[in-house]
Enzyme design. Structure first.
Site, PDB file in Angstrom:
ATOM      1  N   ARG A  40       0.079  -1.284   0.039  1.00 22.35           N
ATOM      2  CA  ARG A  40      -0.405   0.157   0.209  1.00 22.35           C
ATOM      3  C   ARG A  40       1.005   1.277  -0.535  1.00 22.35           C
ATOM      4  O   ARG A  40       0.408   2.196  -0.704  1.00 22.35           O
ATOM      5  CB  ARG A  40      -0.860  -0.049   1.013  1.00 22.35           C
ATOM      6  CG  ARG A  40      -2.574  -0.498   1.623  1.00 22.35           C
ATOM      7  CD  ARG A  40      -2.419  -0.924   2.885  1.00 22.35           C
ATOM      8  NE  ARG A  40      -1.950  -2.121   2.980  1.00 22.35           N
ATOM      9  CZ  ARG A  40      -2.017  -3.096   2.549  1.00 22.35           C
ATOM     10  NH1 ARG A  40      -2.882  -3.458   1.569  1.00 22.35           N
ATOM     11  NH2 ARG A  40      -0.990  -3.769   2.881  1.00 22.35           N
ATOM     12  N   THR A  41       1.876   1.290   0.845  1.00 16.88           N
ATOM     13  CA  THR A  41       3.076   2.636   0.880  1.00 16.88           C
ATOM     14  C   THR A  41       3.707   2.843  -0.092  1.00 16.88           C
ATOM     15  O   THR A  41       3.124   4.105  -1.045  1.00 16.88           O
ATOM     16  CB  THR A  41       3.757   2.816   2.007  1.00 16.88           C
ATOM     17  OG1 THR A  41       3.155   1.916   3.303  1.00 16.88           O
ATOM     18  CG2 THR A  41       4.372   3.970   2.478  1.00 16.88           C
ATOM     19  N   LYS A  62      25.517  -3.295  -1.310  1.00 19.89           N
ATOM     20  CA  LYS A  62      26.980  -3.169  -0.522  1.00 19.89           C
ATOM     21  C   LYS A  62      27.485  -2.377   0.386  1.00 19.89           C
ATOM     22  O   LYS A  62      28.715  -2.025   0.686  1.00 19.89           O
ATOM     23  CB  LYS A  62      27.112  -2.706  -2.064  1.00 19.89           C
ATOM     24  CG  LYS A  62      26.877  -3.181  -3.609  1.00 19.89           C
ATOM     25  CD  LYS A  62      27.840  -2.407  -4.395  1.00 19.89           C
ATOM     26  CE  LYS A  62      26.983  -2.436  -6.074  1.00 19.89           C
ATOM     27  NZ  LYS A  62      26.992  -1.597  -6.471  1.00 19.89           N
ATOM     28  N   ARG A  82      11.204   4.362   3.453  1.00 18.69           N
ATOM     29  CA  ARG A  82      11.264   3.370   4.071  1.00 18.69           C
ATOM     30  C   ARG A  82      12.293   2.269   4.422  1.00 18.69           C
ATOM     31  O   ARG A  82      13.049   1.770   3.642  1.00 18.69           O
ATOM     32  CB  ARG A  82       9.642   2.062   3.646  1.00 18.69           C
ATOM     33  CG  ARG A  82       9.878   1.294   4.386  1.00 18.69           C
ATOM     34  CD  ARG A  82       8.748   0.059   4.354  1.00 18.69           C
ATOM     35  NE  ARG A  82       7.456   1.399   4.088  1.00 18.69           N
ATOM     36  CZ  ARG A  82       6.473   0.465   4.638  1.00 18.69           C
ATOM     37  NH1 ARG A  82       6.014  -0.638   4.629  1.00 18.69           N
ATOM     38  NH2 ARG A  82       4.705   1.374   5.074  1.00 18.69           N
ATOM     39  N   HIS A 126       5.675   5.960  11.674  1.00 22.10           N
ATOM     40  CA  HIS A 126       5.269   6.015  10.021  1.00 22.10           C
ATOM     41  C   HIS A 126       3.708   6.588   9.673  1.00 22.10           C
ATOM     42  O   HIS A 126       2.597   6.890   9.489  1.00 22.10           O
ATOM     43  CB  HIS A 126       4.104   4.897   9.758  1.00 22.10           C
ATOM     44  CG  HIS A 126       4.308   4.301   8.270  1.00 22.10           C
ATOM     45  ND1 HIS A 126       3.614   5.466   7.287  1.00 22.10           N
ATOM     46  CD2 HIS A 126       3.443   2.780   8.177  1.00 22.10           C
ATOM     47  CE1 HIS A 126       3.177   4.393   6.595  1.00 22.10           C
ATOM     48  NE2 HIS A 126       3.502   3.208   6.809  1.00 22.10           N
TER      49      HIS A 126
HETATM   50  C1  NCD Z   1       1.962  -0.965   8.627  1.00 18.54           C
HETATM   51  C2  NCD Z   1       2.990  -0.678   7.965  1.00 18.54           C
HETATM   52  O1  NCD Z   1       3.983  -1.066   7.459  1.00 18.54           O
HETATM   53  O2  NCD Z   1       4.154   0.007   9.267  1.00 18.54           O
HETATM   54  N1  NCD Z   1       1.098  -1.047   6.670  1.00 18.54           N
HETATM   55  C3  NCD Z   1       0.704  -0.283   6.320  1.00 18.54           C
HETATM   56  O3  NCD Z   1       2.068   1.001   6.373  1.00 18.54           O
HETATM   57  N2  NCD Z   1      -0.110  -0.122   5.549  1.00 18.54           N
HETATM   58  C4  NCD Z   1       1.033  -1.632   8.629  1.00 18.54           C
HETATM   59  C5  NCD Z   1       1.897  -2.926   8.929  1.00 18.54           C
HETATM   60  O4  NCD Z   1       2.893  -3.697   8.226  1.00 18.54           O
HETATM   61  O5  NCD Z   1       1.602  -4.080   9.777  1.00 18.54           O
END
Ligand code: NCD
Length: 356
Positions: free
Chosen positions: A51-52, A80, A101, A129
């Site tokens: 999703r993100t 590396k 991320r 997040h």
């Molecule tokens: C969450 C995350 O990545 O922290 N998911 C997301 O971003 N929609 C929750 C999860 O991974 O459980």
């Protein structure tokens, strides 16, 4: 605002503006289709995401911009041994804005500290997040009509669940909010989040039974147990199915309670709940793209620099003992700490307490 690491980097006024802009985009997406013509978003994803990453990429494409990046550490120079700071410095040569991320806590701060280009933390280990939180706030604002006077239950892995940490920080600034924190003791919220709630003076309870607490909630925010962050897999297997929200538990909930979940769901919400009109998690995922469109637009428009990510009064001490901290992976990072009013030293990257 040039860097978004934690929801606290946004004022409540800025959050209001982002939600209002998201509403405008939802109402008339065509009006925004060329707002980012010629701009490039880099998505640096060192950790899996559906999703993100896709919603960031979709957001930029729907604004008329372009995207480049990678979706796993193995396909970048991290394999590396490159530091996140160096990867970010390279990326700002190729893109106008970065979403990153990383599995280590504090990685976004380490990456953002030396670049001028806007950087968005798209999740740093079990820490924060903020764009999931903006998604959550847009969901609450659209489905409940307000962000204040709500009892919010957060259930599951409150220790490693970064979305929980960020949502608490964001909600802690609205009037009449009460938190019900539902978890086994092993997965309770980290001390730095508990201290934030206490310092802000918000009422909260820490309980173990979802059945007993569900009836009080206006919002139930379910989370998955984050298996990838456990050192001990036996402990993960013991805790992973601790909470399963099902139709019987939903019978005890208010008729207008909403169920949220950042997704992915594993076992913690039975699929029978999906047909309950109170289940809001798929709508929530849909809102993520609109709020990320609003955020990209605002961050590209706004020339104001974020103040230094490393506070001027930070002191250099020994190693951070949090095994998930970015400093554990990158020996070249300075071991910097800030001292709170109570004299507690916290790592500037992951916020865990320095044990000395
Ligand atoms: C969450 C995350 O990545 O922290 N998911 C997301 O971003 N929609 C929750 C999860 O991974 O459980």
């Amino acid at each position: 605002m040039k860097k978004l690491i934690s929801p606290l980097d946004l004022t409540t006024g800025e959050i209001d503006q982002l939600l209002a802009l998201s509403d405008q985009i939802i109402a008339d997406p065509a009006a925004f289709a060329h707002k980012c013509d010629g701009k490039i978003l880099a998505t640096l994803f060192f950790e899996p995401s559906t999703r993100t990453r896709l919603s960031f990429e979709s957001a930029m494409l729907r604004l008329g911009g372009k995207v480049l990046g990678f979706s796993s550490a193995n396909s970048s120079s991290a394999a590396k041994g490159e530091t996140v700071s160096d990867t970010a410095r390279m990326s700002e040569c190729y893109a106008d804005i970065i979403a990153m991320r990383h599995p280590k806590e504090g990685a976004a701060t380490a990456a953002a500290a030396k670049i001028r280009c806007p950087l968005i933390n798209a999740g740093d280990g079990g820490h924060q997040h903020p764009t999931q939180t903006l998604t959550d706030l847009l969901t609450i604002h659209r489905l409940k009509g307000r962000l204040d006077h709500l009892t919010i239950g957060l259930c599951g892995d409150l220790k490693f669940g970064r979305t929980v940490h960020s949502l608490i920080r964001a909600m802690m600034r609205y009037e009449g909010i009460r938190f019900v924190l539902v978890s086994p003791k092993e997965l309770a919220i980290p001390d730095y989040i508990r201290e934030d709630i206490i310092a802000a003076g918000y009422p909260f309870q820490e309980v173990e039974s979802l059945e007993d607490a569900i009836g009080e909630m206006d919002i139930l925010y379910m989370t998955r147990v984050q298996g990838e962050r456990f050192a001990d897999q036996a402990e993960f297997l013991r805790l992973r199915d601790h909470y399963i929200l099902d139709a019987a538990k939903m019978e005890r909930a208010k008729p207008d309670m909403i169920v949220m979940h950042p997704l992915p769901r594993v076992n913690e919400i039975a699929t029978e709940v999906d047909d309950d009109p109170r289940a809001a998690y798929f709508q929530q995922a849909n809102f993520g793209r609109f709020v990320r469109m609003a955020l990209i637009l605002k961050m590209l428009e706004d020339d104001e620099e974020t103040g230094s990510l490393i506070p001027a009064d930070a002191v250099e001490l020994g190693d951070c003992q949090n095994p998930h901290c970015i400093t554990q992976a990158e020996p070249s990072l300075p071991r910097l700490y800030t001292r709170s009013e109570k004299g507690v030293c916290r790592c500037v990257y992951c916020e865990h307490e320095y044990q000395g």
